[in-house]
Motif scaffolding. Structure first.
Motif, PDB file in Angstrom:
ATOM      1  N   ASN A   1     -23.546   0.693  33.270  1.00  0.00           N
ATOM      2  CA  ASN A   1     -24.590   0.997  32.196  1.00  0.00           C
ATOM      3  C   ASN A   1     -24.943  -0.478  31.779  1.00  0.00           C
ATOM      4  O   ASN A   1     -24.515  -0.851  30.650  1.00  0.00           O
TER       5      ASN A   1
ATOM      6  N   PHE B   1     -28.272  -1.049  28.484  1.00  0.00           N
ATOM      7  CA  PHE B   1     -29.344   0.001  27.987  1.00  0.00           C
ATOM      8  C   PHE B   1     -30.328  -1.621  26.786  1.00  0.00           C
ATOM      9  O   PHE B   1     -29.271  -2.827  26.679  1.00  0.00           O
TER      10      PHE B   1
ATOM     11  N   TYR C   1     -32.418  -0.796  23.565  1.00  0.00           N
ATOM     12  CA  TYR C   1     -33.228   0.088  22.617  1.00  0.00           C
ATOM     13  C   TYR C   1     -33.914  -1.190  21.090  1.00  0.00           C
ATOM     14  O   TYR C   1     -33.760  -2.468  20.759  1.00  0.00           O
TER      15      TYR C   1
ATOM     16  N   GLN D   1     -34.808  -1.441  16.731  1.00  0.00           N
ATOM     17  CA  GLN D   1     -34.322  -0.577  15.723  1.00  0.00           C
ATOM     18  C   GLN D   1     -35.404  -0.970  14.381  1.00  0.00           C
ATOM     19  O   GLN D   1     -35.761  -2.292  14.478  1.00  0.00           O
TER      20      GLN D   1
ATOM     21  N   LEU E   1     -31.733   3.297  15.779  1.00  0.00           N
ATOM     22  CA  LEU E   1     -31.667   3.414  17.850  1.00  0.00           C
ATOM     23  C   LEU E   1     -32.436   3.885  18.218  1.00  0.00           C
ATOM     24  O   LEU E   1     -33.026   5.451  18.437  1.00  0.00           O
TER      25      LEU E   1
ATOM     26  N   LEU F   1     -32.042  -4.135  20.317  1.00  0.00           N
ATOM     27  CA  LEU F   1     -30.562  -4.573  20.520  1.00  0.00           C
ATOM     28  C   LEU F   1     -30.050  -3.961  22.484  1.00  0.00           C
ATOM     29  O   LEU F   1     -30.719  -2.953  22.682  1.00  0.00           O
TER      30      LEU F   1
ATOM     31  N   GLU G   1     -18.310   4.741  25.698  1.00  0.00           N
ATOM     32  CA  GLU G   1     -18.442   4.321  24.148  1.00  0.00           C
ATOM     33  C   GLU G   1     -19.110   2.773  24.380  1.00  0.00           C
ATOM     34  O   GLU G   1     -19.268   2.479  25.591  1.00  0.00           O
ATOM     35  N   GLN G   2     -20.388   2.402  24.141  1.00  0.00           N
ATOM     36  CA  GLN G   2     -21.208   1.208  24.027  1.00  0.00           C
ATOM     37  C   GLN G   2     -20.962   0.398  23.423  1.00  0.00           C
ATOM     38  O   GLN G   2     -19.968   0.262  22.493  1.00  0.00           O
TER      39      GLN G   2
ATOM     40  N   PHE H   1     -22.446  -2.805  21.646  1.00  0.00           N
ATOM     41  CA  PHE H   1     -23.762  -4.222  21.590  1.00  0.00           C
ATOM     42  C   PHE H   1     -23.491  -5.499  21.455  1.00  0.00           C
ATOM     43  O   PHE H   1     -22.652  -6.194  20.971  1.00  0.00           O
ATOM     44  N   GLY H   2     -24.208  -6.125  22.084  1.00  0.00           N
ATOM     45  CA  GLY H   2     -25.040  -7.506  21.379  1.00  0.00           C
ATOM     46  C   GLY H   2     -25.446  -7.506  19.954  1.00  0.00           C
ATOM     47  O   GLY H   2     -25.313  -6.463  19.545  1.00  0.00           O
ATOM     48  N   PRO H   3     -25.604  -8.739  19.259  1.00  0.00           N
ATOM     49  CA  PRO H   3     -25.576  -8.881  17.773  1.00  0.00           C
ATOM     50  C   PRO H   3     -27.432  -8.719  17.683  1.00  0.00           C
ATOM     51  O   PRO H   3     -27.417  -8.193  16.348  1.00  0.00           O
ATOM     52  N   GLY H   4     -28.513  -8.284  18.396  1.00  0.00           N
ATOM     53  CA  GLY H   4     -29.450  -8.010  18.184  1.00  0.00           C
ATOM     54  C   GLY H   4     -30.835  -9.891  18.726  1.00  0.00           C
ATOM     55  O   GLY H   4     -29.754 -10.725  18.050  1.00  0.00           O
TER      56      GLY H   4
ATOM     57  N   GLN I   1     -20.049  10.286  18.806  1.00  0.00           N
ATOM     58  CA  GLN I   1     -19.572   9.192  18.510  1.00  0.00           C
ATOM     59  C   GLN I   1     -20.217   8.292  17.389  1.00  0.00           C
ATOM     60  O   GLN I   1     -21.137   8.613  16.516  1.00  0.00           O
TER      61      GLN I   1
ATOM     62  N   TYR J   1     -20.616   5.093  14.795  1.00  0.00           N
ATOM     63  CA  TYR J   1     -20.775   3.068  15.286  1.00  0.00           C
ATOM     64  C   TYR J   1     -21.048   2.853  13.496  1.00  0.00           C
ATOM     65  O   TYR J   1     -21.701   3.322  13.031  1.00  0.00           O
TER      66      TYR J   1
ATOM     67  N   GLY K   1     -24.870  -6.226  15.624  1.00  0.00           N
ATOM     68  CA  GLY K   1     -25.216  -5.549  16.380  1.00  0.00           C
ATOM     69  C   GLY K   1     -24.157  -4.554  15.914  1.00  0.00           C
ATOM     70  O   GLY K   1     -24.016  -4.513  14.593  1.00  0.00           O
ATOM     71  N   LEU K   2     -24.207  -3.483  16.397  1.00  0.00           N
ATOM     72  CA  LEU K   2     -23.669  -1.805  16.351  1.00  0.00           C
ATOM     73  C   LEU K   2     -21.902  -1.793  17.299  1.00  0.00           C
ATOM     74  O   LEU K   2     -21.857  -2.557  17.875  1.00  0.00           O
TER      75      LEU K   2
ATOM     76  N   HIS L   1     -18.876   0.012  18.156  1.00  0.00           N
ATOM     77  CA  HIS L   1     -18.089   1.874  18.109  1.00  0.00           C
ATOM     78  C   HIS L   1     -16.836   1.739  16.612  1.00  0.00           C
ATOM     79  O   HIS L   1     -15.639   0.730  16.577  1.00  0.00           O
TER      80      HIS L   1
END
Lengths: 113, 111
Positions: free
Chosen positions: A31, A33, A35, A37, A43, A90, A101-102, A104-107, B33, B35, B42-43, B45
């Motif tokens: 997966n 994604f 987003y 923000q 998000l 993001l 859990e997901q 994330f990249g730094p944005g 969850q 975060y 970024g977020l 977890h």
């Protein structure tokens, strides 16, 4: 450790330009994604991909498209950037099967002028 | 559509105090969850609690889940200045890998 990278930390584009935001993950996640923000809105999911060449619209897909030609790479495309697309973008990835859990990249902070 | 709503929106405490954040949601979930997001990043977890669990611990974090009230809380004990960040709850709905994020709680921990 899972690593999710995004092509740019900061980006400034002009109204009407075509914008590509790239995201790469190195953990063989099914997966991916995208987003955006915005202050006070949290998000919001733009698009979701659960496999190569497979995609699903999120809550706010208007004005955006996506491409996933390889498992590790997920691109967000703004066909004609507008000022209301100025935002933090993001990217995230996860395993499938409804329980993970997901990551994330730094944005990418995109400004459209 | 926002599924999770955090409360409070902002919280300021002194180092060593405990911080409690709450999250409410609207529909049936598979998991919930939490975060963390440092400013402009970024977020990350923190912890996942499944719908059949009531409490979970991880280091200084304690999460509770009450599915009858559709609510969860995150407790950070003995807070540190480095805990200063925004904290988001995210709900995993049944039958999908998508998460729905709340609007977050901004936590400020003063040394």
């Amino acid at each position: 450790d899972v690593k999710v990278t995004q092509s740019s930390r900061y980006l400034v584009k002009r109204t009407g330009e075509k914008v590509f935001l790239e995201c790469v993950q190195d953990m063989d996640h099914e997966n991916m994604f995208w987003y955006r923000q915005d202050p006070g809105l949290g998000l919001r999911l733009i698009y979701f991909s659960y496999d190569v060449k497979m995609k699903e619209k999120g809550d706010i897909p208007e004005g955006y498209s996506v491409s996933r030609e390889k498992k590790e790479r997920f691109s967000l495309i703004l066909e004609s950037a507008s000022t209301n697309q100025t935002s933090m973008y993001l990217c995230a990835s996860s395993y499938s099967e409804f329980r993970y859990e997901q990551y994330f990249g730094p944005g990418t902070r995109l400004t459209v002028t | 559509s926002q599924q999770g709503e955090e409360d409070p929106q902002a919280l300021s405490i002194q180092e060593g105090e405990n911080a409690t954040m709450n999250c409410s949601y609207k529909t049936s979930i598979n998991n919930l969850q939490w975060y963390r997001q440092n400013s402009g990043r970024g977020l990350v977890h923190l912890i996942l609690i499944r719908s059949n669990e009531r409490e979970k611990h991880s280091g200084r974090l304690r999460v509770t889940l009450d599915t009858s009230k559709k609510s969860s809380s995150l407790l950070i004990t003995a807070s540190r200045a480095a805990d200063t960040a925004s904290y988001f709850c995210a709900t995993g709905l049944k039958g999908t890998d998508k998460l729905i994020f709340g609007t977050g709680t901004r936590l400020q921990v003063f040394p």
